[in-house]
Design a protein around this motif. Structure first.
Motif, PDB file in Angstrom:
ATOM      1  N   PHE A 187      25.900  37.225  30.615  1.00  0.00           N
ATOM      2  CA  PHE A 187      25.406  38.260  31.772  1.00  0.00           C
ATOM      3  C   PHE A 187      26.062  39.583  31.583  1.00  0.00           C
ATOM      4  CE2 PHE A 187      30.069  37.236  31.459  1.00  0.00           C
ATOM      5  CZ  PHE A 187      31.022  38.454  32.124  1.00  0.00           C
ATOM      6  N   SER A 188      25.476  41.076  31.890  1.00  0.00           N
ATOM      7  CA  SER A 188      26.180  42.195  31.775  1.00  0.00           C
ATOM      8  C   SER A 188      26.408  42.863  32.337  1.00  0.00           C
ATOM      9  CB  SER A 188      24.906  42.733  30.321  1.00  0.00           C
ATOM     10  OG  SER A 188      23.516  42.696  31.029  1.00  0.00           O
ATOM     11  N   ILE A 189      27.175  43.696  32.674  1.00  0.00           N
ATOM     12  CA  ILE A 189      27.551  44.793  33.620  1.00  0.00           C
ATOM     13  C   ILE A 189      26.636  45.800  33.532  1.00  0.00           C
ATOM     14  CG2 ILE A 189      29.477  45.853  34.476  1.00  0.00           C
ATOM     15  CD1 ILE A 189      29.576  42.707  34.818  1.00  0.00           C
ATOM     16  N   ILE A 190      26.352  46.472  34.145  1.00  0.00           N
ATOM     17  CA  ILE A 190      25.176  47.889  34.376  1.00  0.00           C
ATOM     18  C   ILE A 190      26.074  48.092  35.144  1.00  0.00           C
ATOM     19  CG2 ILE A 190      23.433  48.721  35.148  1.00  0.00           C
ATOM     20  CD1 ILE A 190      21.627  46.538  34.698  1.00  0.00           C
ATOM     21  N   ARG A 191      26.601  48.281  36.832  1.00  0.00           N
ATOM     22  CA  ARG A 191      27.799  49.261  36.541  1.00  0.00           C
ATOM     23  C   ARG A 191      29.327  48.713  36.886  1.00  0.00           C
ATOM     24  NH1 ARG A 191      24.866  52.242  42.073  1.00  0.00           N
ATOM     25  NH2 ARG A 191      26.600  50.285  42.769  1.00  0.00           N
ATOM     26  N   PRO A 192      30.507  49.315  36.257  1.00  0.00           N
ATOM     27  CA  PRO A 192      31.251  48.910  37.081  1.00  0.00           C
ATOM     28  C   PRO A 192      32.121  48.497  38.348  1.00  0.00           C
ATOM     29  CG  PRO A 192      31.355  50.332  35.006  1.00  0.00           C
ATOM     30  CD  PRO A 192      31.158  49.912  35.497  1.00  0.00           C
ATOM     31  N   GLY A 193      31.434  49.887  39.159  1.00  0.00           N
ATOM     32  CA  GLY A 193      31.322  49.608  40.768  1.00  0.00           C
ATOM     33  C   GLY A 193      33.241  49.202  41.050  1.00  0.00           C
ATOM     34  N   CYS A 194      33.655  48.589  42.040  1.00  0.00           N
ATOM     35  CA  CYS A 194      34.663  48.307  42.570  1.00  0.00           C
ATOM     36  C   CYS A 194      34.702  46.855  42.985  1.00  0.00           C
ATOM     37  CB  CYS A 194      34.396  48.510  44.548  1.00  0.00           C
ATOM     38  SG  CYS A 194      32.959  47.565  45.454  1.00  0.00           S
ATOM     39  N   ALA A 195      33.760  45.625  42.599  1.00  0.00           N
ATOM     40  CA  ALA A 195      34.691  44.085  42.369  1.00  0.00           C
ATOM     41  C   ALA A 195      34.756  43.637  40.632  1.00  0.00           C
ATOM     42  CB  ALA A 195      33.617  43.415  42.924  1.00  0.00           C
ATOM     43  N   LEU A 196      34.571  44.612  39.530  1.00  0.00           N
ATOM     44  CA  LEU A 196      33.980  44.280  38.543  1.00  0.00           C
ATOM     45  C   LEU A 196      35.616  42.265  37.713  1.00  0.00           C
ATOM     46  CD1 LEU A 196      32.957  44.426  35.490  1.00  0.00           C
ATOM     47  CD2 LEU A 196      35.207  45.910  35.042  1.00  0.00           C
ATOM     48  N   ALA A 197      36.400  42.921  38.433  1.00  0.00           N
ATOM     49  CA  ALA A 197      37.029  42.096  37.893  1.00  0.00           C
ATOM     50  C   ALA A 197      37.047  40.687  38.314  1.00  0.00           C
ATOM     51  CB  ALA A 197      38.653  41.527  37.635  1.00  0.00           C
ATOM     52  N   PRO A 198      36.934  40.143  39.340  1.00  0.00           N
ATOM     53  CA  PRO A 198      36.519  39.041  40.046  1.00  0.00           C
ATOM     54  C   PRO A 198      35.486  38.344  40.344  1.00  0.00           C
ATOM     55  CG  PRO A 198      36.663  40.334  42.175  1.00  0.00           C
ATOM     56  CD  PRO A 198      37.660  41.721  41.146  1.00  0.00           C
ATOM     57  N   THR A 199      34.092  39.626  39.616  1.00  0.00           N
ATOM     58  CA  THR A 199      33.040  39.295  39.752  1.00  0.00           C
ATOM     59  C   THR A 199      32.880  38.357  37.912  1.00  0.00           C
ATOM     60  OG1 THR A 199      32.016  41.014  41.040  1.00  0.00           O
ATOM     61  CG2 THR A 199      30.315  39.866  39.625  1.00  0.00           C
ATOM     62  N   VAL A 200      33.600  39.752  37.211  1.00  0.00           N
ATOM     63  CA  VAL A 200      33.547  38.623  35.753  1.00  0.00           C
ATOM     64  C   VAL A 200      34.383  37.907  35.370  1.00  0.00           C
ATOM     65  CG1 VAL A 200      34.968  39.751  33.287  1.00  0.00           C
ATOM     66  CG2 VAL A 200      32.857  41.382  34.479  1.00  0.00           C
ATOM     67  N   GLU A 201      35.475  37.293  36.582  1.00  0.00           N
ATOM     68  CA  GLU A 201      36.080  36.008  36.316  1.00  0.00           C
ATOM     69  C   GLU A 201      35.362  34.896  37.051  1.00  0.00           C
ATOM     70  OE1 GLU A 201      40.536  33.437  38.205  1.00  0.00           O
ATOM     71  OE2 GLU A 201      40.226  36.404  38.163  1.00  0.00           O
ATOM     72  N   ILE A 202      34.868  35.248  37.727  1.00  0.00           N
ATOM     73  CA  ILE A 202      33.457  33.895  38.296  1.00  0.00           C
ATOM     74  C   ILE A 202      32.528  33.264  37.099  1.00  0.00           C
ATOM     75  CG2 ILE A 202      31.907  33.713  40.452  1.00  0.00           C
ATOM     76  CD1 ILE A 202      33.599  35.020  42.193  1.00  0.00           C
ATOM     77  N   LEU A 203      31.758  34.897  36.907  1.00  0.00           N
ATOM     78  CA  LEU A 203      30.934  34.841  35.985  1.00  0.00           C
ATOM     79  C   LEU A 203      31.500  33.683  34.508  1.00  0.00           C
ATOM     80  CD1 LEU A 203      28.677  37.983  36.562  1.00  0.00           C
ATOM     81  CD2 LEU A 203      28.133  35.214  37.333  1.00  0.00           C
ATOM     82  N   LYS A 204      32.489  33.763  34.306  1.00  0.00           N
ATOM     83  CA  LYS A 204      33.522  33.158  33.204  1.00  0.00           C
ATOM     84  C   LYS A 204      33.791  32.100  32.810  1.00  0.00           C
ATOM     85  CE  LYS A 204      34.465  37.578  29.529  1.00  0.00           C
ATOM     86  NZ  LYS A 204      35.261  38.107  29.422  1.00  0.00           N
ATOM     87  N   GLN A 205      34.709  32.266  33.773  1.00  0.00           N
ATOM     88  CA  GLN A 205      35.617  31.170  34.239  1.00  0.00           C
ATOM     89  C   GLN A 205      34.856  29.495  34.927  1.00  0.00           C
ATOM     90  OE1 GLN A 205      38.463  31.014  32.472  1.00  0.00           O
ATOM     91  NE2 GLN A 205      38.254  34.140  31.962  1.00  0.00           N
TER      92      GLN A 205
END
Length: 214
Positions: A187-205
């Motif tokens: 995955f790559s983040i194109i725009r951090p936006g308002c939900a960055l932390a929970p989104t990255v946690e779901i994708l990674k963890q």
């Protein structure tokens, strides 16, 4: 409620007639048109003074409809963990999508906002909506209809859903988190936006996806 159904019907009719409609979402106010209507897509760029090389996202009412317009290479449960919500998923586009929408890229961003009005509106239309923020390009995003008053004359309809998002939060104007899922396993983040932390946690963890090294 009857007023709700009337508003959805009026907005859907305006879109089918080729118009642009301002709608509340779960982040900021958006302007929508029918993604399969090339003239309406051109109108959105002209309304916003937007650079023609900047892509528009599509908006759908339900996860199931995403498979028609995108090539999905992640588990369906991953889609459902993030959608509906303040996230735009960037995937490979399918042949079904209007060739005049973002003709310069093989990818498309997909939004299913966690907002009942815009989801009902998307369901009421046969194809996807094209959706972008309700503002002049490069100006701040808007969380109330008064904030984009200069656009009103060029819109077929403005749906006032009151203030959107958590207006107390400094992140409320950041818009959705945009994440590219087009490369399998990454995955790559194109725009951090308002939900960055929970989104990255779901994708990674939960799914073990790896951040694409920039």
């Amino acid at each position: 409620p009857a007023g709700w159904r009337e508003a959805v019907a009026a907005a859907a009719a305006a879109l089918r007639a080729g118009g642009l409609v301002a709608v509340p979402t779960d982040t900021v106010y958006g302007v929508a048109c029918l993604a399969q209507d090339s003239a309406a897509v051109r109108s959105i760029y002209s309304l916003k003074g937007r650079n023609g090389a900047k892509p528009l996202a599509i908006c759908l009412g339900d996860v199931e409809r995403l498979y028609r317009y995108c090539q999905v290479n992640v588990p369906e449960q991953l889609l459902r963990d993030l959608l509906p919500g303040p996230v735009t998923l960037v995937l490979q586009r399918s042949q079904e999508l209007n060739k005049d929408l973002n003709p310069f890229t093989s990818l498309v961003g997909v939004r299913i906002p966690n907002h009942p009005f815009v989801r009902d509106l998307a369901r009421a239309c046969s194809g996807p909506l094209a959706l972008t923020s309700a503002n002049i390009s490069s100006q701040g995003s808007t969380v109330a209809v008064e904030e984009f008053r200069e656009l009103w004359p060029q819109l077929s309809l403005v749906v006032d859903g009151g203030p959107t998002g958590d207006t107390q939060s400094p992140e409320c104007r950041l818009g959705s988190t945009v994440v590219d899922l087009s490369v399998p396993g990454k995955f790559s983040i194109i725009r951090p936006g308002c939900a960055l932390a929970p989104t990255v946690e779901i994708l990674k963890q939960k799914y073990g996806l790896l951040p694409e090294s920039s």
